[in-house]
Structures are given as structure tokens and as C-alpha cells.
Design a protein around this motif. Structure first.
Motif, PDB file in Angstrom:
ATOM      1  N   THR A   9      22.692  18.317  10.312  1.00 29.14           N
ATOM      2  CA  THR A   9      23.090  18.735  11.644  1.00 29.14           C
ATOM      3  C   THR A   9      24.573  18.993  11.782  1.00 29.14           C
ATOM      4  O   THR A   9      25.011  19.428  12.817  1.00 29.14           O
ATOM      5  CB  THR A   9      22.657  17.683  12.686  1.00 29.14           C
ATOM      6  N   GLU A  44      26.510  12.572  20.444  1.00 30.01           N
ATOM      7  CA  GLU A  44      25.661  13.301  19.497  1.00 30.01           C
ATOM      8  C   GLU A  44      25.683  12.549  18.187  1.00 30.01           C
ATOM      9  O   GLU A  44      26.747  12.214  17.673  1.00 30.01           O
ATOM     10  CB  GLU A  44      26.189  14.730  19.282  1.00 30.01           C
ATOM     11  N   ASP A  46      24.546  12.458  14.215  1.00 32.07           N
ATOM     12  CA  ASP A  46      24.023  13.200  13.075  1.00 32.07           C
ATOM     13  C   ASP A  46      23.150  12.277  12.242  1.00 32.07           C
ATOM     14  O   ASP A  46      23.574  11.732  11.233  1.00 32.07           O
ATOM     15  CB  ASP A  46      25.153  13.801  12.246  1.00 32.07           C
ATOM     16  N   PHE A  48      19.926  12.302  10.009  1.00 32.83           N
ATOM     17  CA  PHE A  48      19.199  13.313   9.257  1.00 32.83           C
ATOM     18  C   PHE A  48      17.731  12.934   9.091  1.00 32.83           C
ATOM     19  O   PHE A  48      17.410  11.765   8.881  1.00 32.83           O
ATOM     20  CB  PHE A  48      19.846  13.511   7.887  1.00 32.83           C
ATOM     21  N   HIS A  86      16.105  16.463  19.617  1.00 32.99           N
ATOM     22  CA  HIS A  86      16.277  17.912  19.738  1.00 32.99           C
ATOM     23  C   HIS A  86      15.753  18.602  18.471  1.00 32.99           C
ATOM     24  O   HIS A  86      15.722  17.998  17.396  1.00 32.99           O
ATOM     25  CB  HIS A  86      17.756  18.285  19.874  1.00 32.99           C
ATOM     26  N   SER A 100      10.445  16.902  18.455  1.00 31.41           N
ATOM     27  CA  SER A 100      11.625  16.237  19.017  1.00 31.41           C
ATOM     28  C   SER A 100      11.252  14.875  19.610  1.00 31.41           C
ATOM     29  O   SER A 100      12.017  13.918  19.489  1.00 31.41           O
ATOM     30  CB  SER A 100      12.306  17.121  20.061  1.00 31.41           C
ATOM     31  N   ARG A 132      22.814  22.753  20.923  1.00 33.45           N
ATOM     32  CA  ARG A 132      24.255  22.520  20.773  1.00 33.45           C
ATOM     33  C   ARG A 132      24.931  23.864  20.526  1.00 33.45           C
ATOM     34  O   ARG A 132      26.019  24.115  20.998  1.00 33.45           O
ATOM     35  CB  ARG A 132      24.520  21.584  19.599  1.00 33.45           C
ATOM     36  N   GLU A 141      22.738  22.726  13.522  1.00 27.01           N
ATOM     37  CA  GLU A 141      23.349  21.749  14.419  1.00 27.01           C
ATOM     38  C   GLU A 141      22.543  21.520  15.690  1.00 27.01           C
ATOM     39  O   GLU A 141      22.795  20.580  16.432  1.00 27.01           O
ATOM     40  CB  GLU A 141      24.801  22.106  14.751  1.00 27.01           C
ATOM     41  N   ASN A 142      21.556  22.351  15.938  1.00 27.30           N
ATOM     42  CA  ASN A 142      20.669  22.141  17.087  1.00 27.30           C
ATOM     43  C   ASN A 142      19.610  21.078  16.799  1.00 27.30           C
ATOM     44  O   ASN A 142      18.981  20.573  17.717  1.00 27.30           O
ATOM     45  CB  ASN A 142      20.008  23.454  17.498  1.00 27.30           C
ATOM     46  N   ARG A 143      19.416  20.729  15.534  1.00 25.03           N
ATOM     47  CA  ARG A 143      18.463  19.679  15.133  1.00 25.03           C
ATOM     48  C   ARG A 143      19.228  18.364  15.108  1.00 25.03           C
ATOM     49  O   ARG A 143      19.952  18.079  14.153  1.00 25.03           O
ATOM     50  CB  ARG A 143      17.882  19.995  13.756  1.00 25.03           C
ATOM     51  N   ARG A 144      19.068  17.576  16.171  1.00 21.84           N
ATOM     52  CA  ARG A 144      19.907  16.400  16.297  1.00 21.84           C
ATOM     53  C   ARG A 144      19.258  15.376  17.206  1.00 21.84           C
ATOM     54  O   ARG A 144      18.232  15.624  17.812  1.00 21.84           O
ATOM     55  CB  ARG A 144      21.267  16.794  16.861  1.00 21.84           C
ATOM     56  N   ALA A 146      20.676  12.615  20.287  1.00 20.46           N
ATOM     57  CA  ALA A 146      21.809  12.248  21.135  1.00 20.46           C
ATOM     58  C   ALA A 146      21.473  10.977  21.901  1.00 20.46           C
ATOM     59  O   ALA A 146      20.305  10.689  22.159  1.00 20.46           O
ATOM     60  CB  ALA A 146      22.137  13.378  22.107  1.00 20.46           C
TER      61      ALA A 146
END
Length: 166
Positions: A9, A44, A46, A48, A86, A100, A132, A141-144, A146
Motif C-alpha cells: 500500500t 492510515e 500500511d 499488508f 479499503h 474490505s 486514497r 495505495e487504495n488497498r489499505r 485505516a
């Protein structure tokens, strides 16, 4: 970025910002100027996952341990946290909503296993609805995941977020 079957991410472990739900409730602004809509502060993370999965990538255990310790800090011990899962925009919206939610649930369960009271974690999947990187909806970076500290006044926002993935 996809690397060896892992979803990456971004280069940062944590990035702070705010989540603002506007009229469309379909965007996240990280570090943008204030808006009339009250902001929900987010961190946010990260974390994985294996590609197309809610299973954590190898090596994420130490990072999960650090998050659990941080959430158990006396300054945060009485706070309830929203865990938002996300995805990117690859796949159908229904599939991404389910993925998600599984990721948010997996993170909440992993933190609970590390001593964070399960009642302090509210897990919600929002699929691809709050990217994001809105300019590239399929960006890694949208796979995260938060986190957001919650107050009683945030109940309406939780309901609005939950409606993004019925």
C-alpha cells in the motif's frame, strides 16, 4: 503495487490525515484544508495482505504487535477505534465491499488476539468507495486499512460509512 503475490500500500507504516464525508460520501481527503463537514481524524496503516485475500502477508506480525501496544497505551486505553478496510477498484463493487469487510475484521481480530478489547474496535469495510488515490482507483495505495478514534458524536458518521457497503 503487487510484489510476489502481496499487496503493497505504500512506503509508510502510518500516515495521518482526515476523512471528510461530503455530499457524495465517496472520497477521502488526506491532509487537505478544513471543510464545513466535521472531519474524522484517521491514521492510515500500511498493513499488508496476501493478494486478493484477508490473510496477512508474512512478516506483518511485528507491525500488528506495535499497533496493539499503541492502542493499549494509557492515553488511548479508553478510546474506541473505527477500523476501516479499503480496496482498490479492481473487481466488482460487491466483491470489494466483502473483501474490505473481511480485512477490517481480520485486523480487529488480530488486535483482539494481542490484548486490545474487542469492544473497543468497530470494523467496517468500505470497499473502493474512499480511495486514497482518486486519480488512479486501481492504485495499490487504495488497498489499505485505516483507524479512527471514535467519540459518541461520531455515531452518525459510522452509519454513513456503513452505508457505503450495504
Amino acid at each position: 503495487m503487487t510484489d510476489g503475490g502481496l499487496e503493497a500500500t505504500g512506503p509508510h507504516v502510518l500516515e495521518t490525515g482526515v476523512l471528510r464525508l461530503g455530499p457524495s460520501e465517496a472520497r477521502a481527503d488526506i491532509g487537505s484544508p478544513p471543510s464545513p463537514e466535521p472531519a474524522l481524524p484517521v491514521v492510515e496503516a500500511d498493513i499488508f495482505f496476501l493478494f486478493d485475500s484477508a490473510d496477512f502477508a508474512p512478516g506483518e506480525s511485528a507491525k500488528l504487535d506495535r499497533f496493539a501496544v499503541a492502542l493499549e497505551d494509557p492515553a488511548a486505553a479508553a478510546v474506541t477505534f473505527l477500523v476501516l478496510g479499503h480496496t482498490d477498484a479492481k473487481g466488482s463493487a460487491a466483491y470489494n465491499c466483502a473483501l474490505s469487510a473481511r480485512r477490517a475484521d481480520a485486523l480487529a481480530a488480530a488486535l483482539a488476539e494481542r490484548g486490545v478489547a474487542a469492544g473497543r474496535l468497530v470494523a467496517i469495510g468500505v470497499g473502493e468507495a474512499l480511495p486514497r488515490n482518486a486519480a488512479d482507483p486501481t492504485a495499490a495505495e487504495n488497498r489499505r486499512v485505516a483507524f479512527a478514534p471514535l467519540k459518541a458524536a461520531d455515531a452518525d458518521r459510522i452509519v454513513r460509512l456503513a452505508r457505503l457497503c450495504p
